[in-house]
Design a protein around this motif. Structure first.
Motif, mmCIF file in Angstrom:
data_model
loop_
_atom_site.group_PDB
_atom_site.id
_atom_site.type_symbol
_atom_site.label_atom_id
_atom_site.label_comp_id
_atom_site.label_asym_id
_atom_site.label_seq_id
_atom_site.Cartn_x
_atom_site.Cartn_y
_atom_site.Cartn_z
ATOM 1 N N GLY A 1 4.028 43.672 3.748
ATOM 2 C CA GLY A 1 5.100 44.125 4.623
ATOM 3 C C GLY A 1 6.285 43.196 4.523
ATOM 4 N N GLU A 2 7.175 43.289 5.521
ATOM 5 C CA GLU A 2 8.391 42.470 5.508
ATOM 6 C C GLU A 2 8.114 41.121 6.167
ATOM 7 N N LEU A 3 8.573 40.072 5.512
ATOM 8 C CA LEU A 3 8.414 38.728 6.048
ATOM 9 C C LEU A 3 9.448 38.502 7.155
ATOM 10 N N VAL A 4 8.967 38.029 8.302
ATOM 11 C CA VAL A 4 9.837 37.731 9.443
ATOM 12 C C VAL A 4 9.633 36.251 9.763
ATOM 13 N N ILE A 5 10.714 35.512 9.919
ATOM 14 C CA ILE A 5 10.571 34.068 10.129
ATOM 15 C C ILE A 5 11.303 33.616 11.394
ATOM 16 N N THR A 6 10.650 32.744 12.137
ATOM 17 C CA THR A 6 11.250 32.085 13.297
ATOM 18 C C THR A 6 11.326 30.600 12.983
ATOM 19 N N THR A 7 12.517 30.016 13.160
ATOM 20 C CA THR A 7 12.615 28.575 12.899
ATOM 21 C C THR A 7 12.101 27.821 14.127
ATOM 22 N N LEU A 8 11.430 26.701 13.889
ATOM 23 C CA LEU A 8 10.831 25.951 14.993
ATOM 24 C C LEU A 8 11.554 24.648 15.305
ATOM 25 N N THR A 9 12.387 24.192 14.371
ATOM 26 C CA THR A 9 13.010 22.882 14.572
ATOM 27 C C THR A 9 14.520 22.882 14.343
ATOM 28 N N LYS A 10 15.082 24.004 13.924
ATOM 29 C CA LYS A 10 16.517 24.020 13.627
ATOM 30 C C LYS A 10 17.328 23.958 14.911
ATOM 31 N N LYS A 11 18.401 23.173 14.880
ATOM 32 C CA LYS A 11 19.234 22.989 16.062
ATOM 33 C C LYS A 11 20.524 23.821 16.021
ATOM 34 N N ALA A 12 21.300 23.688 14.956
ATOM 35 C CA ALA A 12 22.597 24.365 14.920
ATOM 36 C C ALA A 12 22.447 25.870 14.725
ATOM 37 N N PHE A 13 21.478 26.263 13.929
ATOM 38 C CA PHE A 13 21.348 27.680 13.593
ATOM 39 C C PHE A 13 19.889 28.115 13.678
ATOM 40 N N PRO A 14 19.360 28.143 14.915
ATOM 41 C CA PRO A 14 17.973 28.582 15.069
ATOM 42 C C PRO A 14 17.896 30.096 14.856
ATOM 43 N N MET A 15 16.789 30.568 14.350
ATOM 44 C CA MET A 15 16.614 32.002 14.153
ATOM 45 C C MET A 15 15.311 32.439 14.806
ATOM 46 N N ILE A 16 15.391 33.463 15.623
ATOM 47 C CA ILE A 16 14.178 34.010 16.218
ATOM 48 C C ILE A 16 13.847 35.319 15.511
ATOM 49 N N ARG A 17 12.671 35.410 14.965
ATOM 50 C CA ARG A 17 12.157 36.636 14.329
ATOM 51 C C ARG A 17 13.182 37.252 13.368
ATOM 52 N N TYR A 18 13.610 36.460 12.407
ATOM 53 C CA TYR A 18 14.603 36.942 11.450
ATOM 54 C C TYR A 18 13.968 37.870 10.417
ATOM 55 N N ARG A 19 14.534 39.048 10.273
ATOM 56 C CA ARG A 19 14.022 40.036 9.306
ATOM 57 C C ARG A 19 14.564 39.679 7.926
ATOM 58 N N THR A 20 13.716 39.128 7.076
ATOM 59 C CA THR A 20 14.203 38.647 5.772
ATOM 60 C C THR A 20 14.489 39.769 4.786
ATOM 61 N N HIS A 21 13.896 40.937 5.019
ATOM 62 C CA HIS A 21 13.940 42.063 4.057
ATOM 63 C C HIS A 21 13.112 41.766 2.817
ATOM 64 N N ASP A 22 12.421 40.663 2.777
ATOM 65 C CA ASP A 22 11.608 40.323 1.608
ATOM 66 C C ASP A 22 10.176 40.835 1.810
ATOM 67 N N ILE A 23 9.649 41.463 0.777
ATOM 68 C CA ILE A 23 8.333 42.098 0.859
ATOM 69 C C ILE A 23 7.257 41.189 0.252
ATOM 70 N N THR A 24 6.242 40.889 1.041
ATOM 71 C CA THR A 24 5.144 40.053 0.566
ATOM 72 C C THR A 24 3.942 40.240 1.488
ATOM 73 N N SER A 25 2.932 39.399 1.314
ATOM 74 C CA SER A 25 1.792 39.420 2.233
ATOM 75 C C SER A 25 1.252 38.011 2.355
ATOM 76 N N ILE A 26 0.534 37.758 3.446
ATOM 77 C CA ILE A 26 -0.079 36.449 3.652
ATOM 78 C C ILE A 26 -1.429 36.449 2.935
ATOM 79 N N ILE A 27 -1.703 35.392 2.184
ATOM 80 C CA ILE A 27 -2.972 35.317 1.460
ATOM 81 C C ILE A 27 -4.036 34.780 2.410
ATOM 82 N N PRO A 28 -5.075 35.560 2.692
ATOM 83 C CA PRO A 28 -6.098 35.047 3.611
ATOM 84 C C PRO A 28 -6.867 33.894 2.968
ATOM 85 N N GLY A 29 -7.347 32.985 3.796
ATOM 86 C CA GLY A 29 -8.194 31.902 3.288
ATOM 87 C C GLY A 29 -7.424 30.660 2.902
#
Ligand code: ADP
Ligand code: K
Ligand code: ZN
Length: 437
Positions: free
Chosen positions: A284-312
């Motif tokens: 699916g689409e990768l969504v990223i939330t920054t955890l430490t950025k100060k000037a430009f934090p992003m909450i649940r940013y829709r990257t439009h990039d298609i991938t999957s998480i590798i289990p294990g």
């Protein structure tokens, strides 16, 4: 590979419980800051009847509103910044395919996070302070050049800030300066390989042993080509300006998926149509939330990039989860006769055929309201001096490979070496002529 004991790399090996506790604390802090300082985010939280106190567990992330590229465009240039400009020490901007660029900012602390994740990236690629790094990513508003630069210096490597382009000079530096590591786009490295071979230099005369390639989609077939032709190890690195630039994730020595620096970037995979969170393993689409950025934090940013998480867990011992190679941006997906086709699929198909070169272009046209595709691919010089019947057989082999991977009969034409434009940065694989004429 020896275990790197740099303190910066310790989070690569954090146990999941400790990591999750850290992520939650950082997420709560980021949400609080955004709520306080970013009007758009506060409004969206209000609309949902949410306050920062509603984030009690990592699962609560799914309640939060998404952010997408249009939000960045609508608030151009500084509307999503969460720090006063006095605290912003650097600006970058990404090209943005249409109109105005996307502008991102960094505090001094943010630059520290960036050089840390780039240092960790280089370590994961097997580099150390003794490396001589030719940084052929473009310097300037593009995040590639300065991002890799900061990480390379922090690693203690000898950074050569050559930037992109000027292939003759790149080759001279590669030979004369004892370069052991290089970073640039994979397509530019393929271009360099071609020049080096044509200049009569053999890779065995060079000290180059590792490449860190990213900023554009490429395939495992392309990696195989690069490693075979140059004898170096090629690592896939991922990042985007909206999140930080390069250094969101990278492949380790296993070369089996990219570890994401989860202590700084929280990842989710969502259904691109519904936004529903998908389980590990699902594409699916990768969504990223920054955890430490100060000037430009992003909450649940829709990257439009298609991938999957590798289990294990990964065999390298790191506990950070991995994503598969980015298949493409959703925007790059083409629909031909009702079938989804990605440029990277075409690339893999073409490179499965011997004597095909990794220089190709996909041409889109429209006929009678329907999208049509044609693929143009270069083949070796020897191939072109062969008989016409050989060339035709080659063309058929390529068309067959494309049909095998996509399930579609797509016309393939052969191009002589050097006839398809080379790029110094991100390659332009798709030529869209659908709206011409
Ligand atoms: P622009 O949007 O102008 O291209 P960026 O440099 O921020 O500017 O591009 C980031 C995008 O580049 C990512 O969202 C992704 O689509 C692509 N990208 C970056 N690294 C990779 C990679 N290793 N594999 C595939 N795509 C990548
Ligand atoms: K400033
Ligand atoms: Zn690993």
């Amino acid at each position: 590979m020896k275990h790197d004991l740099r303190p910066e790399c310790a989070p690569d090996y954090m146990e999941p419980d400790a990591l999750h506790a850290l992520q939650l604390a950082r997420l709560q802090e980021t949400v609080r800051r955004c709520h306080e300082r970013v009007a758009l985010f506060r409004r969206r939280m209000d609309e949902r009847g949410l306050t920062p106190d509603d984030v009690r567990s990592l699962d609560d992330l799914a309640k939060l509103p998404f952010t997408d590229k249009n939000d960045l465009r609508d608030t151009y240039p500084y509307g999503l910044f969460a720090e006063p400009m006095g605290n912003v020490v650097r600006i970058h901007a990404s090209s943005g395919t249409t109109g105005k660029p996307i502008v991102v900012g960094y505090t001094r602390e943010d630059l520290g996070v960036w050089s840390e994740v780039m240092l960790r990236s280089f370590v994961m690629a097997g580099m150390c302070g003794d490396d001589v790094l030719q940084n052929a990513y473009g310097y300037g508003l593009f995040t590639g050049g300065l991002g890799a630069h900061g990480g390379g210096e922090r690693l203690g490597a000898t950074v050569i800030p050559i930037s992109g382009g000027n292939t003759e000079r790149q080759m001279m530096v590669l030979k004369d300066f004892g370069v052991t590591a290089i970073c640039c786009t994979p397509s530019y490295f393929v271009h360099l390989i071609e020049h080096i071979k044509e200049s009569g230099t053999s890779f065995s005369e060079l000290k180059l042993r590792v490449g860190v390639f990213g900023a554009e989609p490429w395939s495992d077939a392309m990696r195989a080509y690069i490693q075979r032709e140059s004898g170096i190890r090629a690592h896939d690195i991922y990042g985007l300006s909206e999140i930080i630039g390069p250094g969101v994730g990278i492949e380790c020595s296993e070369q089996n998926g990219m570890h994401i620096f989860e202590d700084h970037f929280l990842m989710e995979i969502v259904d691109p149509d519904t936004g529903a969170v998908l389980p590990d393993g699902a594409e699916g689409e990768l969504v990223i939330t920054t955890l430490t950025k100060k000037a430009f934090p992003m909450i649940r940013y829709r990257t439009h990039d298609i991938t999957s998480i590798i289990p294990g867990r990964c065999a390298c011992g790191r506990t950070l989860r991995r994503i598969r190679r980015i298949r493409s941006r959703c925007d790059d997906m083409m629909i031909i006769r009702g079938v989804n086709v990605f440029p990277s699929q075409i690339e893999a198909a073409l490179l499965s055929v011997e004597k095909a070169l990794p220089h190709y272009q996909i041409i889109l046209t429209r006929k009678g309201g329907l999208d049509q595709m044609e693929v143009s691919v270069e083949v070796t010089k020897e191939m072109f001096s062969d008989r016409v019947s050989e060339l035709e057989a080659m063309r058929r082999r390529l068309a067959h490979a494309v049909e095998h991977t996509t399930g579609l009969r797509i016309p393939v034409v052969l191009a002589e070496p050097h006839t398809i434009a080379r790029s110094e940065g991100k390659a332009k694989r798709v030529i869209d002529r659908r709206h011409e004429g």
